[in-house]
Design an enzyme around this catalytic site. Structure first.
Site, mmCIF file in Angstrom:
data_model
loop_
_atom_site.group_PDB
_atom_site.id
_atom_site.type_symbol
_atom_site.label_atom_id
_atom_site.label_comp_id
_atom_site.label_asym_id
_atom_site.label_seq_id
_atom_site.Cartn_x
_atom_site.Cartn_y
_atom_site.Cartn_z
ATOM 1 N N LYS A 73 -9.056 -7.177 -9.890
ATOM 2 C CA LYS A 73 -10.494 -7.418 -10.837
ATOM 3 C C LYS A 73 -11.230 -6.967 -11.701
ATOM 4 O O LYS A 73 -11.064 -6.530 -12.342
ATOM 5 C CB LYS A 73 -11.530 -7.726 -9.748
ATOM 6 C CG LYS A 73 -10.846 -9.095 -8.540
ATOM 7 C CD LYS A 73 -12.272 -10.077 -7.749
ATOM 8 C CE LYS A 73 -12.201 -9.044 -6.572
ATOM 9 N NZ LYS A 73 -11.009 -9.287 -5.681
ATOM 10 N N ARG A 112 -19.418 -13.469 -2.411
ATOM 11 C CA ARG A 112 -18.007 -13.569 -1.350
ATOM 12 C C ARG A 112 -17.963 -14.906 -0.462
ATOM 13 O O ARG A 112 -17.049 -15.074 0.150
ATOM 14 C CB ARG A 112 -17.914 -11.878 -0.456
ATOM 15 C CG ARG A 112 -16.062 -12.065 -1.362
ATOM 16 C CD ARG A 112 -16.377 -10.063 -1.102
ATOM 17 N NE ARG A 112 -15.354 -10.130 -0.355
ATOM 18 C CZ ARG A 112 -14.906 -8.582 -1.884
ATOM 19 N NH1 ARG A 112 -15.971 -8.453 -2.438
ATOM 20 N NH2 ARG A 112 -13.226 -8.071 -1.630
ATOM 21 N N ARG A 172 -1.550 1.416 -3.205
ATOM 22 C CA ARG A 172 -3.463 1.424 -3.236
ATOM 23 C C ARG A 172 -3.824 2.832 -2.265
ATOM 24 O O ARG A 172 -4.778 4.036 -2.886
ATOM 25 C CB ARG A 172 -3.946 0.894 -3.960
ATOM 26 C CG ARG A 172 -5.026 1.655 -4.258
ATOM 27 C CD ARG A 172 -6.208 0.185 -5.331
ATOM 28 N NE ARG A 172 -6.726 -0.949 -3.437
ATOM 29 C CZ ARG A 172 -8.208 -1.864 -3.781
ATOM 30 N NH1 ARG A 172 -7.690 -2.086 -5.275
ATOM 31 N NH2 ARG A 172 -8.236 -2.032 -2.973
ATOM 32 N N ARG A 199 -8.878 4.838 0.592
ATOM 33 C CA ARG A 199 -9.808 3.890 0.833
ATOM 34 C C ARG A 199 -8.960 3.479 1.987
ATOM 35 O O ARG A 199 -8.175 3.032 2.378
ATOM 36 C CB ARG A 199 -9.429 2.949 -0.263
ATOM 37 C CG ARG A 199 -10.490 3.033 -1.284
ATOM 38 C CD ARG A 199 -10.609 1.769 -2.346
ATOM 39 N NE ARG A 199 -10.977 0.025 -1.195
ATOM 40 C CZ ARG A 199 -11.258 -0.978 -2.059
ATOM 41 N NH1 ARG A 199 -10.905 -0.863 -3.414
ATOM 42 N NH2 ARG A 199 -11.467 -1.924 -1.130
ATOM 43 N N ARG A 255 -8.970 -8.593 5.587
ATOM 44 C CA ARG A 255 -9.437 -9.012 4.208
ATOM 45 C C ARG A 255 -9.488 -9.993 4.296
ATOM 46 O O ARG A 255 -9.624 -11.313 3.439
ATOM 47 C CB ARG A 255 -9.143 -8.008 3.370
ATOM 48 C CG ARG A 255 -10.101 -6.827 3.517
ATOM 49 C CD ARG A 255 -10.275 -5.664 3.189
ATOM 50 N NE ARG A 255 -9.399 -5.110 1.883
ATOM 51 C CZ ARG A 255 -9.202 -4.334 1.404
ATOM 52 N NH1 ARG A 255 -8.174 -2.880 1.975
ATOM 53 N NH2 ARG A 255 -8.541 -4.085 0.060
#
Ligand code: ADP
Length: 191
Positions: free
Chosen positions: A14, A89, A128, A134, A146
């Site tokens: 996204k 969300r 990532r 992160r 998640r």
């Protein structure tokens, strides 16, 4: 105003696609994840509040997220439209967003879902995490949490936007440029 909700599971791309779309269509990009991370790195009270939820891969409570989102829309209302990335969300976030935009005499033009298989996404996120640092990307159990949050609370939003005839889906697999052009073709068809 063109207002697009970019939708998709964690890691679907996204943010990457929003960076392209905001330039192509001159839209203001609002990423709730980026806003939270900005607040966390600046140690604001909002950041301190959100940190534990994000680190665990849980959603931040609606009340906090909605307030932050509204402020950001208000502050950038002069733009030609918005890309909402990571928001809404939950159903209650979607309802509040509709009411809020209605008061301002605008609405969501379309919700576009970037579709990628979960196993591919888990690999993307872990990769990532090695680069971005992160915290929510580094641990597979948090990543899986998640997805659980998404499947329980977020995926139902597809029906919410289908009922409004605003739901579109495209494949999020392939090169970034390929996905750019799938999105452009779709958006140009309803602009
Ligand atoms: P991703 O889509 O890759 O999971 P984001 O950067 O969009 O990542 O979001 C990171 C985290 O920020 C989420 O896991 C969640 O904890 C929090 N967050 C972002 N947007 C929302 C939202 N709309 N409601 C609740 N929590 C959110």
């Amino acid at each position: 105003m063109t207002n697009i909700v970019l939708f998709g599971k964690p890691g679907a791309g996204k943010g990457t696609q929003a960076d392209f779309l905001k330039i192509k269509y001159n839209l203001f990009h609002i990423s709730t994840g980026d806003l939270f991370r900005f607040n966390i790195s600046n140690k604001t009270s909002l950041g301190n509040l959100a940190k534990a939820y994000i680190d665990n891969g849980d959603l931040v409570p609606d009340k906090v997220t909605i307030e932050m989102l509204k402020e950001c829309v208000e502050a950038n209302f002069k733009s030609e439209g918005f890309i909402f990335d990571g928001f809404p969300r939950t159903i209650s976030q979607a309802k509040v967003l509709d009411q809020f935009l209605q008061k301002k005499k605008i609405s969501i033009s379309a919700m576009i879902s970037l579709e990628v298989d979960e196993e591919i996404l888990i690999k993307r996120l872990i990769d990532r995490g090695k680069i971005s640092g992160r915290t929510d990307d580094m641990d597979e159990s948090k990543v899986r949490n998640r997805f659980r949050e998404y499947n329980m609370k977020t995926s139902i939003l597809q029906d919410y936007y289908k009922k409004q005839n605003k739901f579109h889906r495209i494949s999020g697999i392939g090169s970034i440029e390929k996905i750019n052009s799938r999105l452009t073709r779709l958006i140009d068809s309803f602009l």
